[in-house]
Design an enzyme around this catalytic site. Structure first.
Site: not given
Length: 607
Positions: A418, A436, A438, A462, A465, A490-491, A513-514
């Site tokens: 991202t 993003t 991913e 993606e 995820d 998602s985060s 940063g995931g």
């Protein structure tokens, strides 16, 4: 801590900085004349001290100087925050292809001086996708990279369609004008940055893609060196089509046909995206989640993002613990605060793993997502934080609703990638957008839009995820399992912060940063609004994370005694490179002040 959806009014406050430029004509038909900036890439990757930037009228913060400058020029020409975000994103597609682009998805938080709105451009699973998408013939999950670097992982992209939706509501300059910077840079070329070079050097699977290998690597298989001037004629041609015809140029016709062909004909593991999937993708306008915290109201993205709920659980749990006299130890995080932060993260991630998924497929516990932020619930959960760590896998999900759900716990699996953009325009409109594809370089599939020209854009991975396993060992379904048309959890945590008393906007921030986006953003909020640090000081602080298992401290940023102390408390700590990409713009008594993460190439510009 109370979670609400609300309107508000704004007190205008914005930014200043600098412009670096050499003139280059944009289109003669436009009023916005883009100038190609004379910005050289940073001399080194890794940790680079940033000064922070103060200004008065407007500002933009993004992950690459060329992208930031494009947004700056749009704002200077009278464009809105949304206009600038579009220009920034299109340039990031070119100069930071490993992180985001037109082949991916995004969440955008927007403030128009009165209302906060959340715009959802998250990718969707194809209609032909099934729960067993990432299971092998024996019913076991594929290895992450085996799934990611394939056609299986590609979701229907949503960034362009979402940006088009927001532009129709809040844009001031024409759509075509906003793509001019990226088109000019793609045609004239840009210097490969040290970060892009380093990412290419560490990447293996992109070399397996014929287009990706020939475009980003030399004939000897070496990554393009930093400073190499790279032109992308295929992307320029694609962006010209999107400039003229809007998102339908990407979602129908030749460009869509090329994407579908590359996914369905992947030589390793083909995917199932169809032309119908592309043509019928719908970006969504959602109600934001706005949560009272201390003297502030923090607005973030609702599910399918887990970001806001998990961040505010962490902050709410910390708020229910006795105050610490010294949370900071000089310029480092103190041991007691680290212990509490990691324990709160364990509890919040346990709830995240059980409950949060696409709200079109999964009901919130108790019927309302705000149940996860209920004061009594968080106070009860905070009692689980003691002097010794629960340890890896020691935290269990709570029961925030009146009735316990049947959802199973999702096993931990990697999350990556991202980029983040924060913008405030001259009229006080604000954007926080996290975008993003991913993992770095997404699915490792470069698409040229059927142009036959060199270059193109990268397709996302993606769908990884989603939980690879649809059921747990007892046969109970996992909320975030693959389903047709579903958006993966998602985060991403684009965040706008308001003063509760005056309703004034006081910050826009977020990070890549995931799953660690949640920790990075939560810590920045604490540092800026609890400890009183400015945006740059907050972003400079070292990182500490846990997803519920072992804990990781940012490599080289803590003395050995801190690791030893946390290990003695049961955290199973080790060091790891934690490369956030925080961007933040905050209101100050003098105007505004912006910070850019020292771990990446971003800058803030304005005036």
């Amino acid at each position: 801590m109370r979670s609400v959806i609300f309107p508000r009014r704004w007190l205008a406050c914005v930014f200043s900085s600098y412009v670096l430029g050499l003139p280059l004509l944009a289109s003669a038909e436009t009023s916005f004349q883009y100038e190609t900036p004379a910005i050289a890439p940073e001399s080194a990757s890794g940790y680079t001290e940033k000064p922070g930037w103060a200004s008065e009228r407007f500002a933009v913060a993004a992950a690459n100087p060329l992208a930031t400058d494009a947004g700056y020029q749009v704002l200077k020409a009278g464009g809105s925050a949304v206009d600038a975000a579009i220009a920034v994103q299109m340039v990031l597609t070119l100069v930071e292809p490993q992180s985001s682009g037109i082949g991916g998805g995004a969440f955008l938080m927007h403030y128009d001086g009165s209302d906060v709105t959340a715009y959802d451009g998250r990718e969707t699973a194809p209609r032909a996708a099934s729960e067993s998408l990432f299971l092998n013939g024996e019913g076991d999950p594929l290895e992450f990279m085996e799934a990611a670097a394939s056609g299986l992982s590609v979701g229907v992209p949503g960034t362009v369609r979402m940006l088009e939706m927001v532009h129709e509501k809040h844009g001031k300059l024409s759509w075509a004008e906003l793509l001019a910077p990226a088109i000019s840079l793609a045609e004239e070329g840009f210097e490969v940055s040290p970060r892009l070079h380093t990412s290419l050097a560490g990447e293996e699977r992109l070399r397996d893609d014929p287009l990706g290998s020939s475009f980003y690597y030399t004939e000897d298989g070496e990554p393009l060196p930093a400073g190499h001037r790279l032109k992308n004629p295929a992307l320029a041609a694609i962006l010209k089509e999107i400039a003229e015809h809007g998102s339908k140029a990407l979602h129908t016709g030749q460009i869509a046909e090329d994407l579908v062909h590359r996914v369905q004909n992947h030589p390793g593991r083909p995917g199932a995206i169809s032309l119908e999937d592309m043509a019928t993708y719908v970006a969504k306008e959602r109600d934001p989640l706005c949560t009272d915290w201390q003297a502030y109201r923090v607005c973030g993205f609702p599910p399918p993002s887990s970001g806001h709920l998990t961040i505010m659980q962490i902050l709410g749990l910390l708020e229910h613990l006795p105050a610490l006299d010294e949370p900071l130890d000089e310029d480092r995080l103190g041991i007691e605060w680290l212990h509490r932060f990691l324990e709160a993260s364990r509890l919040a991630f346990a709830d995240r793993g059980k409950y949060i998924a696409d709200p079109d497929f999964v009901n919130a516990p108790g019927g309302e997502w705000s149940s996860m932020l209920d004061e009594e619930y968080l106070a009860e959960r905070a009692e689980l934080i003691g002097e010794h760590s629960m340890g890896p896998d020691g935290a269990e999900a709570g029961v925030p609703g009146e009735v316990e759900t049947a959802w199973a716990i999702q096993p931990m699996q990697p999350e990556y990638g991202t980029s983040h953009i924060s913008i405030i325009d001259e009229e006080g409109n604000a954007v926080a957008m996290t975008t993003t594809i991913e993992a770095a370089f997404g699915s490792r599939i470069l698409a040229d839009g059927g142009t036959g020209l060199a270059g193109g854009y990268l397709l996302n991975n993606e769908l990884t995820d989603f939980s690879f396993r649809p059921l747990d060992t007892d046969g109970s379904p996992i909320a975030n399992r693959v389903e047709p048309g579903k958006r993966p959890r998602s985060s991403m945590s684009p965040t706008l912060v308001f003063d509760r008393e005056s309703d004034e906007l006081i910050a826009s921030l977020g990070s890549p940063g995931g799953a660690a986006i949640i920790h990075y953003t939560a810590k920045a909020l604490v540092a800026m609004f609890d400890w009183g640090l400015d945006a740059q000081e907050a972003l400079n602080l070292p990182h500490a994370i846990t997803l519920g298992g072992p804990a990781f401290l940012e490599e080289g940023r803590f003395p050995e005694e801190v690791l030893d102390a946390l290990n003695e408390l049961g955290h199973e700590v080790s060091e790891r490179e934690l490369v956030s990409g925080l961007q933040a713009i905050q209101r100050t008594d003098e105007g505004l002040f912006g910070g850019a993460d020292p771990r990446r190439e971003g800058v803030v510009m304005g005036e």
